[in-house]
Design a protein around this motif. Structure first.
Motif, PDB file in Angstrom:
ATOM      1  N   ALA A 201      21.637 -24.430  19.422  1.00 50.77           N
ATOM      2  CA  ALA A 201      21.246 -24.331  17.862  1.00 50.77           C
ATOM      3  C   ALA A 201      22.035 -23.170  16.947  1.00 50.77           C
ATOM      4  N   PHE A 202      22.538 -22.266  17.781  1.00 54.03           N
ATOM      5  CA  PHE A 202      23.762 -21.140  17.650  1.00 54.03           C
ATOM      6  C   PHE A 202      24.945 -21.628  16.485  1.00 54.03           C
ATOM      7  N   CYS A 203      25.627 -22.365  17.110  1.00 53.02           N
ATOM      8  CA  CYS A 203      26.722 -22.890  16.860  1.00 53.02           C
ATOM      9  C   CYS A 203      27.270 -24.068  16.478  1.00 53.02           C
ATOM     10  N   VAL A 204      28.335 -24.579  15.726  1.00 46.60           N
ATOM     11  CA  VAL A 204      28.430 -25.923  15.375  1.00 46.60           C
ATOM     12  C   VAL A 204      29.457 -26.197  15.785  1.00 46.60           C
ATOM     13  N   LEU A 205      29.052 -27.263  17.418  1.00 49.20           N
ATOM     14  CA  LEU A 205      30.670 -27.157  18.203  1.00 49.20           C
ATOM     15  C   LEU A 205      30.965 -29.360  18.282  1.00 49.20           C
ATOM     16  N   SER A 206      32.230 -29.490  18.287  1.00 56.49           N
ATOM     17  CA  SER A 206      32.564 -30.158  18.703  1.00 56.49           C
ATOM     18  C   SER A 206      32.923 -30.354  19.858  1.00 56.49           C
ATOM     19  N   GLU A 207      33.477 -31.659  20.057  1.00 55.17           N
ATOM     20  CA  GLU A 207      32.407 -32.399  21.510  1.00 55.17           C
ATOM     21  C   GLU A 207      33.650 -31.667  22.779  1.00 55.17           C
ATOM     22  N   ALA A 208      34.800 -31.091  21.388  1.00 54.41           N
ATOM     23  CA  ALA A 208      36.057 -30.435  23.122  1.00 54.41           C
ATOM     24  C   ALA A 208      35.160 -28.709  22.728  1.00 54.41           C
ATOM     25  N   GLU A 209      34.690 -28.675  22.119  1.00 53.25           N
ATOM     26  CA  GLU A 209      34.709 -27.165  21.891  1.00 53.25           C
ATOM     27  C   GLU A 209      32.986 -27.365  23.406  1.00 53.25           C
ATOM     28  N   GLN A 210      31.876 -28.149  23.230  1.00 53.19           N
ATOM     29  CA  GLN A 210      31.033 -28.374  23.860  1.00 53.19           C
ATOM     30  C   GLN A 210      31.854 -28.686  25.867  1.00 53.19           C
ATOM     31  N   LYS A 211      33.405 -29.411  25.614  1.00 57.34           N
ATOM     32  CA  LYS A 211      33.102 -29.493  27.219  1.00 57.34           C
ATOM     33  C   LYS A 211      34.040 -28.335  27.480  1.00 57.34           C
ATOM     34  N   LEU A 212      34.652 -27.530  26.965  1.00 54.47           N
ATOM     35  CA  LEU A 212      35.390 -26.225  26.785  1.00 54.47           C
ATOM     36  C   LEU A 212      34.490 -25.089  27.635  1.00 54.47           C
ATOM     37  N   LEU A 213      33.099 -25.547  26.311  1.00 57.55           N
ATOM     38  CA  LEU A 213      32.072 -24.069  26.864  1.00 57.55           C
ATOM     39  C   LEU A 213      31.487 -24.434  28.413  1.00 57.55           C
ATOM     40  N   THR A 214      31.020 -25.650  29.179  1.00 58.79           N
ATOM     41  CA  THR A 214      30.677 -26.186  29.949  1.00 58.79           C
ATOM     42  C   THR A 214      31.383 -26.529  31.286  1.00 58.79           C
ATOM     43  N   GLY A 215      32.209 -26.458  30.972  1.00 54.95           N
ATOM     44  CA  GLY A 215      33.843 -26.371  32.184  1.00 54.95           C
ATOM     45  C   GLY A 215      33.251 -25.562  33.222  1.00 54.95           C
ATOM     46  N   ARG A 216      34.139 -25.142  34.261  1.00 49.77           N
ATOM     47  CA  ARG A 216      33.163 -24.462  34.938  1.00 49.77           C
ATOM     48  C   ARG A 216      33.924 -23.379  35.249  1.00 49.77           C
ATOM     49  N   GLN A 217      34.713 -22.596  34.573  1.00 48.14           N
ATOM     50  CA  GLN A 217      35.415 -21.172  34.270  1.00 48.14           C
ATOM     51  C   GLN A 217      34.935 -20.464  33.204  1.00 48.14           C
ATOM     52  N   ARG A 218      33.373 -21.526  32.416  1.00 48.12           N
ATOM     53  CA  ARG A 218      32.803 -20.702  31.354  1.00 48.12           C
ATOM     54  C   ARG A 218      33.260 -19.381  30.626  1.00 48.12           C
ATOM     55  N   PRO A 219      33.929 -20.306  30.423  1.00 47.27           N
ATOM     56  CA  PRO A 219      35.140 -18.878  28.894  1.00 47.27           C
ATOM     57  C   PRO A 219      34.013 -18.618  27.795  1.00 47.27           C
ATOM     58  N   ILE A 220      34.574 -17.421  27.190  1.00 49.98           N
ATOM     59  CA  ILE A 220      33.482 -17.170  26.141  1.00 49.98           C
ATOM     60  C   ILE A 220      34.371 -18.697  24.897  1.00 49.98           C
ATOM     61  N   VAL A 221      33.691 -19.308  24.075  1.00 52.16           N
ATOM     62  CA  VAL A 221      34.369 -20.141  23.412  1.00 52.16           C
ATOM     63  C   VAL A 221      34.717 -19.827  21.472  1.00 52.16           C
ATOM     64  N   LEU A 222      35.596 -19.149  20.757  1.00 44.75           N
ATOM     65  CA  LEU A 222      35.062 -19.368  19.660  1.00 44.75           C
ATOM     66  C   LEU A 222      34.610 -20.672  18.859  1.00 44.75           C
ATOM     67  N   ALA A 223      32.793 -20.472  18.140  1.00 44.73           N
ATOM     68  CA  ALA A 223      33.305 -21.973  17.607  1.00 44.73           C
ATOM     69  C   ALA A 223      32.162 -21.268  16.390  1.00 44.73           C
ATOM     70  N   ARG A 224      32.569 -21.967  15.110  1.00 43.96           N
ATOM     71  CA  ARG A 224      31.512 -21.615  13.924  1.00 43.96           C
ATOM     72  C   ARG A 224      30.127 -21.545  14.140  1.00 43.96           C
ATOM     73  N   ALA A 225      29.634 -20.533  13.217  1.00 40.39           N
ATOM     74  CA  ALA A 225      28.271 -20.264  13.947  1.00 40.39           C
ATOM     75  C   ALA A 225      27.566 -20.815  12.382  1.00 40.39           C
ATOM     76  N   ARG A 226      26.417 -21.301  12.888  1.00 41.61           N
ATOM     77  CA  ARG A 226      25.436 -22.260  12.281  1.00 41.61           C
ATOM     78  C   ARG A 226      24.531 -20.629  11.556  1.00 41.61           C
ATOM     79  N   LYS A 227      24.229 -21.018   9.590  1.00 41.07           N
ATOM     80  CA  LYS A 227      23.914 -20.613   8.996  1.00 41.07           C
ATOM     81  C   LYS A 227      22.266 -20.174   9.445  1.00 41.07           C
TER      82      LYS A 227
END
Length: 766
Positions: free
Chosen positions: A265-291
């Motif tokens: 709802a807040f960011c445009v997330l590619s499949e790779a970004e979604q995978k990174l975001l939901t992985g067990r490490q749970r890092p901060i992911v830099l993604a393009r913000a939605r206007k």
């Protein structure tokens, strides 16, 4: 029936990850007897039975290794069977000096534990310290190996009868889960006001915290590796107040949201970004913000990218469950490091109350000690692959595998974005992000981590490698360590790091695109082409960017207009024409002083820095005259590019007196000329980026022919520029280069310690 007994020693990340119960279940399934235990050498497994049963055990074992396990070595031998053995047992761990096991990084809460916390009938309903062998804290609560409860900060919480039953049952997923706890026997929460007076406890503390955040209050919340400063990311006043109190004027602020749907709802997330975001490490992911997402403006004012992360502790999940009850829109909370700008993240309750009382209105505290500070990791996706910006929680202390075995060496890192690295055999252990060592608090953290790494790895370094700069605190530490010291120039360390990550043996042309580092000729380097041969241990500077002065020294890195002025001076331009330079409105008086400084060459060291070139162009276009955080000018320059523009500025390779140079001064001259003629900054920015990429490709071709080398290693802070990180490797590959980039560490100065340690191993090789 013929009986055999097989013995394994397994090393790696095999403690605290459910490995022994996994072995136990595999043994029951295969109907074999034997034993498993943790030892200093690794996990020891002995199994006994008929050959077909032993093979069935090995097949089950190989196919279903726990997801958190990381096996490094797996040695098997046949030993003498034991008569009368009738069961498979899990034995108590044995201690001893020296070991071959690894501590697991901290792991995000698993789905099973989340289900427990959301089940009103479960005794862990809404319990903020729920975990099992598949999730929870590891590194940040561990004092030493073996990873047993007695050596963690959970040692002061005796298990209740229910938790003890789980802990001792090999078929339970909480078997030997060292942080295992429940509301009856585990850590507690409480909420305080600014002076530290307790307002409420446990679940009520979470409810009150959620209400305070939605009212616009700032809360310091004790997390996994330290404190977060938290506020409502939708509340502009709260966000601005946090910036003011934390002295963080423009630097981006990361947010945490409840789940992937909220993130979308807040960011445009590619499949790779979604995978990174939901992985067990749970890092901060830099993604393009939605206007028009409803977030407060100014979370990331200089770029279209926003740092977003998902909950990774039970406390986060309970808090967001509560926030979800309070409003229909998805909640979003700023979660930024609990510190004043540039200080280490706060660790303990008293420390937080002392250091953060000028920022936070309230404190959400608990009584499980954090033993090791560890910030959130930050990554972005480049060409569908992760690139680290900061490597910490979730990833450390996972080692980096090296190409060869070698002696133990300590790399002490640089001044900024410091990390430490210890090697052990053919593995390199790079610490979590420590920070900038121009602050004594960070230096104290540096010393803590050096002692902790050496303790948990149980190694003694044979040498220490440090930067050439004599005034760095890390250099001073090395020289006072009593160990043999090996100096290594900053940018050669960058290239050694990327070569070590890629396990490359032999020659490579290194393009070090960086800020500044002291060169062996006394000038400030940062735009360098270097030959590094790890087989012959050869180092050679092949080429550099054009050199310009840094008027005022370090001050110039904080005031990019000075760098633009220096480039103009180098071009022979002493005064503006009809169009005033962008900085003259604010810095007219200072400009006159800088002009004299440049003419007289006073406190103006020469620099070939790529990063300072970006700063100069940004200032020339009026984008950033003074920075409030590192890299701000370059970030603004990249962000405004017109990606439809195809024009390319010229950036020639020239040679005189045996010196090969990429003529970046000519590149800047075109920027200035088109700015003077009124060209749009977005067009100029794009032509500049493309011109630099084209020039670097030309430089590669020139050097590849001369050196008979087609391997190119890319490193340095400028490789965090998304345009260069994406387009430069492609352009070089199109010219026939084999391109090596960072995948396990950031390209910025956080990789320096690995390069130093890897170099030290090569020097000490017999």
């Amino acid at each position: 029936m013929l009986m055999q007994r097989w013995k394994w020693i397994i090393t790696g990340g095999v403690q605290g990850v459910g490995f022994r119960p996994f072995v136990y279940k595999a043994a029951l399934h295969a109907k074999v007897t034997g034993q498993v235990l943790n030892t200093p050498e690794g996990v020891l497994i002995e199994v006994q039975g008929a050959p077909d049963r032993l093979e069935a055990f090995e097949d089950t074992f190989s196919a279903t290794i726990p997801p958190l396990a990381r096996i490094v070595t797996w040695d098997r031998e046949v030993i003498t069977p034991l008569p009368g053995e009738d069961a498979f047992q899990i034995l108590k761990s044995t201690g001893g000096h020296g070991h071959q096991v690894l501590i697991s990084p901290d792991v995000a809460t698993c789905d099973d534990c989340i289900a427990d916390m959301r089940d009103p009938a479960n005794r862990r309903y809404r319990y903020a310290f729920t975990n099992c062998t598949n999730c929870g804290p590891r590194y940040t609560i561990t004092r030493s190996i073996p990873y047993d409860r007695a050596y963690t900060s959970m040692s002061c919480f005796p298990l209740c009868s229910d938790c003890l039953e789980e802990y001792e049952n090999p078929l339970d997923r909480r078997f030997h889960a060292q942080p295992n706890a429940c509301p009856e026997c585990g850590p507690k929460l409480w909420l305080t006001d600014r002076p530290g007076r307790t307002l409420c406890e446990n679940d009520e503390a979470v409810r009150r915290t959620a209400a305070l955040l939605l009212e616009g209050r700032l809360v310091a919340m004790k997390g996994l590796g330290g404190f977060h400063l938290v506020c409502d990311a939708r509340n502009q006043d709260a966000v601005q107040e946090l910036r003011t109190r934390k002295n963080r004027k423009d630097k981006p602020l990361a947010i945490m949201v409840a789940d992937l749907d909220a993130a979308l709802a807040f960011c445009v997330l590619s499949e790779a970004e979604q995978k990174l975001l939901t992985g067990r490490q749970r890092p901060i992911v830099l993604a393009r913000a939605r206007k028009d997402s409803g977030l407060a403006p100014g979370l990331s004012p200089d770029t279209a990218f926003l740092g977003v992360m998902l909950p990774y502790t039970p406390l986060h999940h309970v808090l967001f469950d509560e926030l979800g009850r309070s409003e229909n829109l998805p909640a979003a909370m700023v979660m930024t490091s609990g510190n004043l700008s540039s200080d280490p993240i706060c660790l303990g309750n008293r420390e937080a109350l002392r250091r953060l009382s000028g920022i936070a209105d309230n404190f959400l505290l608990h009584d499980r000690d954090i033993l090791i500070r560890c910030d959130d990791s930050v990554l972005r996706v480049v060409d569908e692959k992760p690139q680290f910006i900061r490597r910490a929680r979730g990833y450390t202390p996972t080692p980096i595998d090296l190409a060869k075995d070698g002696p133990t060496v300590l790399g002490v890192g640089p001044l900024l974005k410091n990390t430490l690295c210890l090697t052990k055999g053919r593995q390199a252990f790079v610490s979590q992000h420590i920070g900038d060592l121009d602050h004594l608090e960070a230096y104290g953290f540096f010393r803590e981590i050096r002692a902790h790494l050496q303790d948990i790895l149980q190694v003694e370094p044979q040498a220490v490698v440090h930067d050439l700069h004599p005034d760095f605190l890390s250099t001073g530490f090395a020289r006072e360590s009593g160990l043999p010291c090996l100096p290594l120039q900053h940018h050669f360390a960058h290239i050694h790091a990327v070569l070590a990550e890629n396990r490359h043996i032999g020659a490579a042309i290194g393009l070090a695109l960086d800020g500044v580092g002291l060169g062996d000729d006394g000038t400030m380097w940062g735009g360098e082409a270097l030959l590094v041969d790890t087989a012959k241990l050869e180092h050679r500077r092949l080429a550099r960017f054009s050199r310009v002065m840094l008027p005022g020294g370090d001050v110039a890195t904080r005031e990019p207009w000075r760098l633009a002025r220096a480039h103009l001076h180098a071009l022979g331009i002493r005064a503006p024409g009809e169009k005033p330079w962008p900085w003259l409105q604010e810095y007219a008086a200072a400009d006159k002083v800088v002009a004299q400084v440049l003419e007289r060459r006073i406190n103006s060291p020469l620099s070939s820095s790529c990063g300072r070139l970006f700063d100069a162009v940004s200032a020339m276009l009026g984008l950033c005259e003074r920075i409030s955080y590192e890299g701000q000018a370059a970030i603004r320059l990249e962000a405004i590019q017109d990606k439809e523009e195809k024009g390319v500025y010229s950036c020639p390779v020239i040679e005189y007196d045996g010196i090969v140079k990429l003529d970046t001064l000519e590149l800047f001259a075109q920027v200035h000329a088109e700015w003077r003629d009124g060209e749009h900054p977005a067009t100029i920015s794009r032509r500049f980026h493309l011109g630099l990429i084209d020039g670097l490709c030309r430089l590669y071709l020139h050097l590849a022919e001369r050196c008979s080398c087609t391997t190119v290693a890319l490193s340095g802070g400028v490789m965090q520029n998304l345009t260069l990180a994406t387009e430069l490797p492609r352009a070089l590959a199109a010219q026939g280069a084999t391109v090596l980039t960072h995948r396990e560490l950031p390209p910025n100065d956080a990789c320096i310690s690995l390069g130093q340690a890897a170099y030290g191993q090569l020097v000490l090789q017999p």
